[in-house]
Design an enzyme around this catalytic site. Structure first.
Site, short mmCIF file in Angstrom:
data_model
loop_
_atom_site.label_atom_id
_atom_site.label_comp_id
_atom_site.label_asym_id
_atom_site.label_seq_id
_atom_site.Cartn_x
_atom_site.Cartn_y
_atom_site.Cartn_z
N CYS A 95 -10.29 104.78 -39.52
CA CYS A 95 -11.13 103.65 -39.09
C CYS A 95 -11.08 102.46 -40.03
O CYS A 95 -11.96 101.59 -40.01
CB CYS A 95 -12.56 104.14 -38.89
N HIS A 159 -15.44 110.46 -46.83
CA HIS A 159 -15.59 110.45 -45.37
C HIS A 159 -16.89 111.18 -44.97
O HIS A 159 -17.15 111.37 -43.79
CB HIS A 159 -14.41 111.15 -44.70
N SER A 189 -5.79 106.19 -33.13
CA SER A 189 -5.17 106.17 -34.44
C SER A 189 -5.02 107.59 -34.98
O SER A 189 -3.97 107.95 -35.54
CB SER A 189 -6.02 105.31 -35.40
P1 A3P Z 1 -3.90 102.11 -36.15
O1 A3P Z 1 -3.40 103.51 -36.17
O2 A3P Z 1 -4.76 101.82 -34.96
O3 A3P Z 1 -2.84 101.10 -36.32
P2 A3P Z 1 -7.43 104.75 -42.18
O4 A3P Z 1 -6.99 103.90 -43.31
O5 A3P Z 1 -8.90 105.00 -42.17
O6 A3P Z 1 -6.61 105.98 -42.06
O7 A3P Z 1 -7.19 103.89 -40.87
C1 A3P Z 1 -5.89 103.67 -40.41
C2 A3P Z 1 -5.92 102.53 -39.43
O8 A3P Z 1 -6.12 101.30 -40.13
C3 A3P Z 1 -4.59 102.41 -38.70
O9 A3P Z 1 -4.89 101.93 -37.39
C4 A3P Z 1 -3.88 101.37 -39.55
O10 A3P Z 1 -2.82 100.73 -38.89
C5 A3P Z 1 -5.02 100.43 -39.88
N1 A3P Z 1 -4.74 99.63 -41.08
C6 A3P Z 1 -4.18 100.06 -42.23
N2 A3P Z 1 -4.06 99.05 -43.09
C7 A3P Z 1 -4.55 97.95 -42.47
C8 A3P Z 1 -4.67 96.59 -42.86
N3 A3P Z 1 -4.26 96.14 -44.03
N4 A3P Z 1 -5.24 95.73 -41.96
C9 A3P Z 1 -5.67 96.16 -40.77
N5 A3P Z 1 -5.56 97.45 -40.36
C10 A3P Z 1 -5.01 98.34 -41.20
#
Ligand code: A3P
Length: 350
Positions: A95, A159, A189
């Site tokens: 997220c 988390h 995701s």
């Molecule tokens: P998506 O899979 O929808 O692209 P987490 O870091 O909690 O694991 O969340 C991963 C989600 O955050 C992924 O979403 C990822 O692409 C997105 N994400 C990672 N880095 C990001 C950034 N710098 N800006 C915006 N979204 C980002």
């Protein structure tokens, strides 16, 4: 950041990249030490269990935890000694944790590491190597010590539901920043993330995962309880808990960074504003910039065995439309809407 005492002895001021001071092995180092499973064996064996995407989940204090993080969570509850100037980043997996880690790290550490510097730690390290993840680390005695040895102010993440955090944290002075995302996009995701480590030939489908999610069975779920726990804490203690929304951050990352800096007690000075420091942070941590860095598109975390690149997939809002039928979306929105009813927090209207 190295400072000098009046006696001239150098000392570190945080946050510093955990990889640089935590034993030199980052997440690889963490799993090298066997978790203190024996200590918690009785508690863990009594926990109800289920399996999601092939991962065992255990039910503990109203939350579904990945089995691999259970001893860490128990250890955090018993052993974590917060400091008044600690900053804890909180989120559901998938997220926006990685983004929040990079934004908070570069904001808090900007005196030592200017965001436009060619040797900024985020240009050589994955954000998870800069900001330690307590729920996993605390399952190892050695890694726990590394977190304890970090210079203040420390920046860490979890988390866990807010209600699972030890009272020393929730009643103490340290600040918490929570990032919340449309749960439907969080699920999509998670699906891609899970696929990156699913055994070949697995017959588990997105629909299977969706059913689990509707029953609250996701890592650190139920999703709505995790979100609500921080939402309520932020309403009750806005000076201590900042509630951010991923979609709003995407729309106006500059505002998000300014807001974050103010909340953390390190607002941008007029000089920094004139120099464009917050814009530099936004750029450094942007999806586009981070995705192409070797630290983020090569290599694998030992924890759960997922590739670094799986953390940077699309980085957009609303991707669920390409993965859920309108009926699935209505059902999930309806569940979430019911669970959040009366809280003042809403997502899409069902
Ligand atoms: P998506 O899979 O929808 O692209 P987490 O870091 O909690 O694991 O969340 C991963 C989600 O955050 C992924 O979403 C990822 O692409 C997105 N994400 C990672 N880095 C990001 C950034 N710098 N800006 C915006 N979204 C980002």
């Amino acid at each position: 950041m190295a400072m000098a005492t009046p006696q001239g002895t150098p000392y570190l001021v945080g946050p510093v990249p955990f990889e640089d001071v935590g034993g030199g092995g980052g997440e690889d180092h963490i799993v090298a030490v066997p978790p203190p499973e024996d200590e918690y064996a009785d508690i863990v064996s009594a926990m109800p269990s289920t399996t999601m995407i092939g991962f065992p989940l255990l039910r503990y204090q109203g939350s579904w935890l990945l089995k691999t993080w259970v001893t860490g969570v128990l250890s955090v509850q018993r052993r974590f000694a917060p400091r008044p100037d600690d900053v804890l980043l909180a989120s559901l997996p998938k997220c926006g944790t990685t983004w929040l880690k990079s934004l908070a790290f570069s904001t808090m550490a900007r005196a030592a590491y200017p965001p436009s510097a060619a040797d900024h730690p985020l240009l050589r390290l994955n954000p998870h190597q800069c900001v330690p993840f307590l729920d996993d680390l605390f399952s190892s005695g050695e890694a726990t010590k590394a977190v304890e040895a970090l210079p203040s102010p420390r920046l860490m993440n979890t988390h866990m539901h807010h209600s699972l955090l030890p009272p020393s944290v929730t009643a103490g002075k340290c600040k918490i920043v929570y990032v919340c995302r449309d749960p439907k996009d969080g699920l999509v995701s998670m699906w891609y993330f899970a696929k990156s480590i699913m055994p070949a030939g697995s017959t588990y489908t997105f629909s299977d995962m969706f059913e689990h999610a509707c029953h609250g069975e996701t890592p650190n779920g139920p999703i709505w309880d995790n979100i609500l726990s921080y939402w309520r804490a932020s309403r009750a203690h806005p000076d201590k808990v900042l509630f951010l929304r991923y979609e709003e951050m995407l729309l106006d990352p500059g505002h998000a960074v300014t807001n974050l800096a103010r909340f953390l007690g390190v607002p941008f000075t007029a000089a920094e504003e004139a120099e464009g420091t917050s814009a530099d942070i936004v750029e450094l941590c942007s999806f586009k910039a981070m995705k192409v860095l070797p630290a983020n598109n090569t290599g694998t975390f030992t924890m759960l065995g997922f590739p670094h690149r799986s953390l940077f997939r699309k980085g957009v809002a609303g991707d669920w439309v390409d993965h859920m039928t309108p009926e699935m979306a209505r059902r999930f929105d309806g569940i979430v809407h019911e669970k959040l009813r009366g809280s003042g927090l809403t997502f899409a209207a069902p």
